[in-house]
Design a protein around this motif. Sequence first.
Motif, PDB file in Angstrom:
ATOM      1  N   VAL A 197       0.827  -1.223   0.000  1.00  0.00           N
ATOM      2  CA  VAL A 197       0.000   0.000   0.000  1.00  0.00           C
ATOM      3  C   VAL A 197       0.856   1.265   0.000  1.00  0.00           C
ATOM      4  O   VAL A 197       0.339   2.367   0.172  1.00  0.00           O
ATOM      5  CB  VAL A 197      -0.972   0.012   1.194  1.00  0.00           C
ATOM      6  CG1 VAL A 197      -1.921  -1.162   1.125  1.00  0.00           C
ATOM      7  CG2 VAL A 197      -0.228   0.025   2.534  1.00  0.00           C
ATOM      8  N   ASN A 198       2.179   1.104  -0.198  1.00  0.00           N
ATOM      9  CA  ASN A 198       3.097   2.245  -0.249  1.00  0.00           C
ATOM     10  C   ASN A 198       3.089   3.021   1.069  1.00  0.00           C
ATOM     11  O   ASN A 198       3.072   4.252   1.081  1.00  0.00           O
ATOM     12  CB  ASN A 198       2.741   3.177  -1.423  1.00  0.00           C
ATOM     13  CG  ASN A 198       3.874   4.121  -1.781  1.00  0.00           C
ATOM     14  OD1 ASN A 198       5.055   3.829  -1.540  1.00  0.00           O
ATOM     15  ND2 ASN A 198       3.530   5.275  -2.346  1.00  0.00           N
ATOM     16  N   LEU A 199       3.131   2.292   2.176  1.00  0.00           N
ATOM     17  CA  LEU A 199       3.082   2.905   3.504  1.00  0.00           C
ATOM     18  C   LEU A 199       4.398   3.614   3.821  1.00  0.00           C
ATOM     19  O   LEU A 199       5.471   3.056   3.630  1.00  0.00           O
ATOM     20  CB  LEU A 199       2.816   1.834   4.562  1.00  0.00           C
ATOM     21  CG  LEU A 199       2.533   2.333   5.976  1.00  0.00           C
ATOM     22  CD1 LEU A 199       1.167   3.009   6.042  1.00  0.00           C
ATOM     23  CD2 LEU A 199       2.581   1.164   6.954  1.00  0.00           C
ATOM     24  N   LYS A 200       4.279   4.839   4.313  1.00  0.00           N
ATOM     25  CA  LYS A 200       5.441   5.639   4.699  1.00  0.00           C
ATOM     26  C   LYS A 200       5.293   6.054   6.165  1.00  0.00           C
ATOM     27  O   LYS A 200       4.571   6.995   6.482  1.00  0.00           O
ATOM     28  CB  LYS A 200       5.568   6.891   3.819  1.00  0.00           C
ATOM     29  CG  LYS A 200       5.590   6.619   2.320  1.00  0.00           C
ATOM     30  CD  LYS A 200       6.778   5.770   1.893  1.00  0.00           C
ATOM     31  CE  LYS A 200       6.796   5.531   0.385  1.00  0.00           C
ATOM     32  NZ  LYS A 200       7.859   4.586  -0.022  1.00  0.00           N
ATOM     33  N   PRO A 201       5.944   5.352   7.085  1.00  0.00           N
ATOM     34  CA  PRO A 201       5.842   5.718   8.494  1.00  0.00           C
ATOM     35  C   PRO A 201       6.503   7.071   8.780  1.00  0.00           C
ATOM     36  O   PRO A 201       7.505   7.439   8.151  1.00  0.00           O
ATOM     37  CB  PRO A 201       6.597   4.600   9.217  1.00  0.00           C
ATOM     38  CG  PRO A 201       6.745   3.505   8.219  1.00  0.00           C
ATOM     39  CD  PRO A 201       6.776   4.155   6.890  1.00  0.00           C
ATOM     40  N   VAL A 202       5.947   7.789   9.734  1.00  0.00           N
ATOM     41  CA  VAL A 202       6.550   9.024  10.238  1.00  0.00           C
ATOM     42  C   VAL A 202       6.930   8.771  11.691  1.00  0.00           C
ATOM     43  O   VAL A 202       6.110   8.308  12.484  1.00  0.00           O
ATOM     44  CB  VAL A 202       5.573  10.212  10.136  1.00  0.00           C
ATOM     45  CG1 VAL A 202       6.179  11.466  10.779  1.00  0.00           C
ATOM     46  CG2 VAL A 202       5.218  10.487   8.671  1.00  0.00           C
ATOM     47  N   VAL A 203       8.187   9.058  12.023  1.00  0.00           N
ATOM     48  CA  VAL A 203       8.670   8.822  13.379  1.00  0.00           C
ATOM     49  C   VAL A 203       9.180  10.120  13.996  1.00  0.00           C
ATOM     50  O   VAL A 203       9.516  11.077  13.289  1.00  0.00           O
ATOM     51  CB  VAL A 203       9.792   7.757  13.414  1.00  0.00           C
ATOM     52  CG1 VAL A 203       9.280   6.416  12.902  1.00  0.00           C
ATOM     53  CG2 VAL A 203      11.003   8.201  12.599  1.00  0.00           C
ATOM     54  N   ALA A 204       9.215  10.141  15.322  1.00  0.00           N
ATOM     55  CA  ALA A 204       9.720  11.296  16.055  1.00  0.00           C
ATOM     56  C   ALA A 204      10.577  10.810  17.204  1.00  0.00           C
ATOM     57  O   ALA A 204      10.457   9.663  17.648  1.00  0.00           O
ATOM     58  CB  ALA A 204       8.560  12.134  16.587  1.00  0.00           C
ATOM     59  N   ILE A 205      11.451  11.682  17.700  1.00  0.00           N
ATOM     60  CA  ILE A 205      12.157  11.412  18.944  1.00  0.00           C
ATOM     61  C   ILE A 205      11.395  12.130  20.047  1.00  0.00           C
ATOM     62  O   ILE A 205      11.195  13.339  19.992  1.00  0.00           O
ATOM     63  CB  ILE A 205      13.624  11.860  18.886  1.00  0.00           C
ATOM     64  CG1 ILE A 205      14.375  11.046  17.809  1.00  0.00           C
ATOM     65  CG2 ILE A 205      14.292  11.685  20.243  1.00  0.00           C
ATOM     66  CD1 ILE A 205      15.835  11.394  17.672  1.00  0.00           C
ATOM     67  N   THR A 206      10.945  11.386  21.031  1.00  0.00           N
ATOM     68  CA  THR A 206      10.103  11.932  22.091  1.00  0.00           C
ATOM     69  C   THR A 206      10.932  12.726  23.098  1.00  0.00           C
ATOM     70  O   THR A 206      12.165  12.698  23.097  1.00  0.00           O
ATOM     71  CB  THR A 206       9.371  10.808  22.842  1.00  0.00           C
ATOM     72  OG1 THR A 206      10.360  10.052  23.588  1.00  0.00           O
ATOM     73  CG2 THR A 206       8.633   9.881  21.884  1.00  0.00           C
ATOM     74  N   GLN A 207      10.238  13.422  24.005  1.00  0.00           N
ATOM     75  CA  GLN A 207      10.910  14.176  25.050  1.00  0.00           C
ATOM     76  C   GLN A 207      11.707  13.269  25.987  1.00  0.00           C
ATOM     77  O   GLN A 207      12.657  13.712  26.631  1.00  0.00           O
ATOM     78  CB  GLN A 207       9.875  14.968  25.869  1.00  0.00           C
ATOM     79  CG  GLN A 207       9.142  16.034  25.064  1.00  0.00           C
ATOM     80  CD  GLN A 207      10.084  17.112  24.542  1.00  0.00           C
ATOM     81  OE1 GLN A 207      10.599  17.902  25.313  1.00  0.00           O
ATOM     82  NE2 GLN A 207      10.331  17.124  23.245  1.00  0.00           N
TER      83      GLN A 207
END
Length: 280
Positions: free
Chosen positions: A183-193
């Motif tokens: 499905v052409n999934l593109k995860p978005v990630v972050a570095i948390t506090q």
Amino acid sequence: MTIRIITDSAADYSAQEIARRQITCVPMTVSFGEEQLQDGEDLTKEEFFEKLLSEKDFPKTSQPSPTMFINCFEVAKAAQDIVIAILVSGELSGTVQSAMLAKEMVEYENIYIIDSKNATLGMRVLVDRAVFLREQGCDAKTIIEELEALRSRIRVYAGLDTLEYLYKGGRLSKGQAALGGLVNLKPVVAITQEGKVELCGKQIGMKHAFRQIANILEEDAPDVDYPVYFLYAYDKKNCVNFIQYLRKKGMDFGTPKLRGIGATIGSHIGTGAFGIVYVK
């Protein structure tokens, strides 16, 4: 008595950048099967990704040993210098623990160890600020207080181009990775506090990943007194397209500061990832 600033290779500085800032960088170890390499010394960012693409073994990164920090700390102790060590998030690596153990073994009080609660260019924001304040003649107490205040304001967001390395690193099952690829999934990630890497979105297609991060940027309004960095993993294409997308949305940060990431985060997110680092 001078102030020595130490970081580790998760900050993704080049050898030239380290020399220019007059800092010390303690390397992580990157292993491909039985082969062990010192990040940034035996292995450049480009060489790491070339091996990532060509080697059958999935890479592993390990923290510097206490001995590596002891060597740095003993030199500072002999000179009666102050050490400020700004290190990769304790949630991502045991590097902080290695440094703390080394401090105990050296028995020298003028060593201050800061958990950046970050990685890659998020660490760079703190290290560069420390270098700037040192150049301004600030004492260690002032530098440390400012870094601790700044740390919670740093934001890192990245979009992934492939799920392959999340699967290889054990963060996704084979079925999840296969379905996401379909499905052409593109995860978005972050570095948390807290300094952890956290999934904060699953978008269908790269433009939707661009949109999610752009919406976050609009809400946060980055502080223009600090640099805005754009990160990429080996291939700049998605990063350049992201910058163009932001400009069309009216968000122009001047001449883009593009920086490549290395092994510490790159082994988990793979090639083609893009992202942004800023101070809120």
